[in-house]
Enzyme design. Sequence first.
Site, PDB file in Angstrom:
ATOM      1  N   ASP A 104       0.834  -1.206   0.000  1.00  0.00           N
ATOM      2  CA  ASP A 104       0.000   0.000   0.000  1.00  0.00           C
ATOM      3  C   ASP A 104       0.869   1.257   0.000  1.00  0.00           C
ATOM      4  OD1 ASP A 104       0.833  -0.071   2.626  1.00  0.00           O
ATOM      5  OD2 ASP A 104      -1.180  -0.045   3.503  1.00  0.00           O
ATOM      6  N   SER A 105       2.199   1.070  -0.033  1.00  0.00           N
ATOM      7  CA  SER A 105       3.109   2.191  -0.307  1.00  0.00           C
ATOM      8  C   SER A 105       2.761   2.827  -1.646  1.00  0.00           C
ATOM      9  CB  SER A 105       4.568   1.716  -0.321  1.00  0.00           C
ATOM     10  OG  SER A 105       4.728   0.589  -1.154  1.00  0.00           O
ATOM     11  N   ASP A 162      -0.955  -6.282  -0.096  1.00  0.00           N
ATOM     12  CA  ASP A 162      -1.278  -5.615   1.175  1.00  0.00           C
ATOM     13  C   ASP A 162      -2.781  -5.509   1.413  1.00  0.00           C
ATOM     14  OD1 ASP A 162       0.458  -4.741   3.137  1.00  0.00           O
ATOM     15  OD2 ASP A 162       1.190  -3.045   1.941  1.00  0.00           O
ATOM     16  N   LYS A 175      -0.776  -9.595   3.227  1.00  0.00           N
ATOM     17  CA  LYS A 175      -0.031  -8.978   4.344  1.00  0.00           C
ATOM     18  C   LYS A 175      -0.953  -8.049   5.134  1.00  0.00           C
ATOM     19  CE  LYS A 175       3.296  -5.619   3.756  1.00  0.00           C
ATOM     20  NZ  LYS A 175       2.729  -4.492   4.513  1.00  0.00           N
ATOM     21  N   GLU A 230      -1.238  -5.429   8.644  1.00  0.00           N
ATOM     22  CA  GLU A 230      -0.467  -4.644   9.612  1.00  0.00           C
ATOM     23  C   GLU A 230      -1.122  -4.686  10.992  1.00  0.00           C
ATOM     24  OE1 GLU A 230       0.419  -0.625   8.437  1.00  0.00           O
ATOM     25  OE2 GLU A 230       1.000  -1.238   6.417  1.00  0.00           O
ATOM     26  N   GLU A 261       9.319  -3.867  10.402  1.00  0.00           N
ATOM     27  CA  GLU A 261       9.770  -2.594   9.832  1.00  0.00           C
ATOM     28  C   GLU A 261      10.291  -1.683  10.955  1.00  0.00           C
ATOM     29  OE1 GLU A 261       7.066  -0.734   7.087  1.00  0.00           O
ATOM     30  OE2 GLU A 261       8.208   1.139   7.055  1.00  0.00           O
TER      31      GLU A 261
HETATM   32  O1  KIV Z   1       3.528  -1.065   1.536  1.00  0.00           O
HETATM   33  C1  KIV Z   1       4.728  -1.385   1.527  1.00  0.00           C
HETATM   34  O2  KIV Z   1       5.473  -1.185   0.554  1.00  0.00           O
HETATM   35  C2  KIV Z   1       5.276  -2.008   2.726  1.00  0.00           C
HETATM   36  C3  KIV Z   1       6.763  -2.124   2.837  1.00  0.00           C
HETATM   37  C4  KIV Z   1       7.335  -0.845   3.308  1.00  0.00           C
HETATM   38  C5  KIV Z   1       7.169  -3.253   3.712  1.00  0.00           C
HETATM   39  O3  KIV Z   1       4.545  -2.368   3.594  1.00  0.00           O
END
Ligand code: KIV
Length: 265
Positions: A45-46, A84, A112, A114, A181
């Site tokens: 989600d970056s 994500d 993934k 969080e 992280e």
């Molecule tokens: O969203 C992302 O790119 C991430 C990385 C920073 C691990 O969660």
Amino acid sequence: MGRVTLTQLKKHRQDGSRFSMVTAYDACFAKIASDAGIDSILVGDSLGMVLQGHDSTLPVTVEDIAYHTRCVAAASPQCLIVSDMPFMASATTQDAVNAARTLMQSGANVVKVEGGANLADLIKLYNDQGVATCCHLGLTPQFVNQFGGYKVQGRTDETAKRLIDAAHRLDQIGCDIILLECVPNHVTRAIIEVTSVPVIGIGAGPQCTGQVLVMHDLLGITPGKPARFVRNFMQDANTIQEAFASFDRAVKDGSFPALEHSFVD
Ligand code: KIV
């Protein structure tokens, strides 16, 4: 050669060897990463920050991640695809089921999420439905407002213990991967001691089984001062594929991350 599997990542944890992960959000970069020998692609989600221009990952939706997961999967990379779960997308059981279905049907191999120990019920739910999971702990950018900024986590004894206990519990419950992280090296070491799954790091020290970088950081095209844990692999490369391959090599031969990319106290 087929796609890298979770079983292969778990073997790296068992035999002490390393694997590489980069973020990618489209077919072109996914193919370059795959051709460079990268083991896993994170559709992170970056993308809310590096593609969409937001100042956090919070505006990203399940549809955004699903779209970019389809783009990455269309390149048929040989990398394991991790996608994500966006902010608040798994807040209720029904939302969590719908979101994971959408991401997996878009081509994700692993989802993934969080959080911390609060992820336990979600991981149980996903285990029961056959969804492989990666638990992202430490500096979880979706919690930036609670953290009051993008800060290293686990610096005090109390917060370190909370992280270590969470990792232990999630490992016991059956999460498949832990991603750490921005945590001090000694906290990473303690987490590795109490877990059995692969631990991927970003600013979490050299002991991790895998290392991940945001593609734009690795290529040195993120505006502003790079974070401590970033190395610009484009500096000594002629092509993007060479830069990805150089990152892959550095992770596997243990030269990245160096102490200067880690948080030591
Ligand atoms: O969203 C992302 O790119 C991430 C990385 C920073 C691990 O969660």
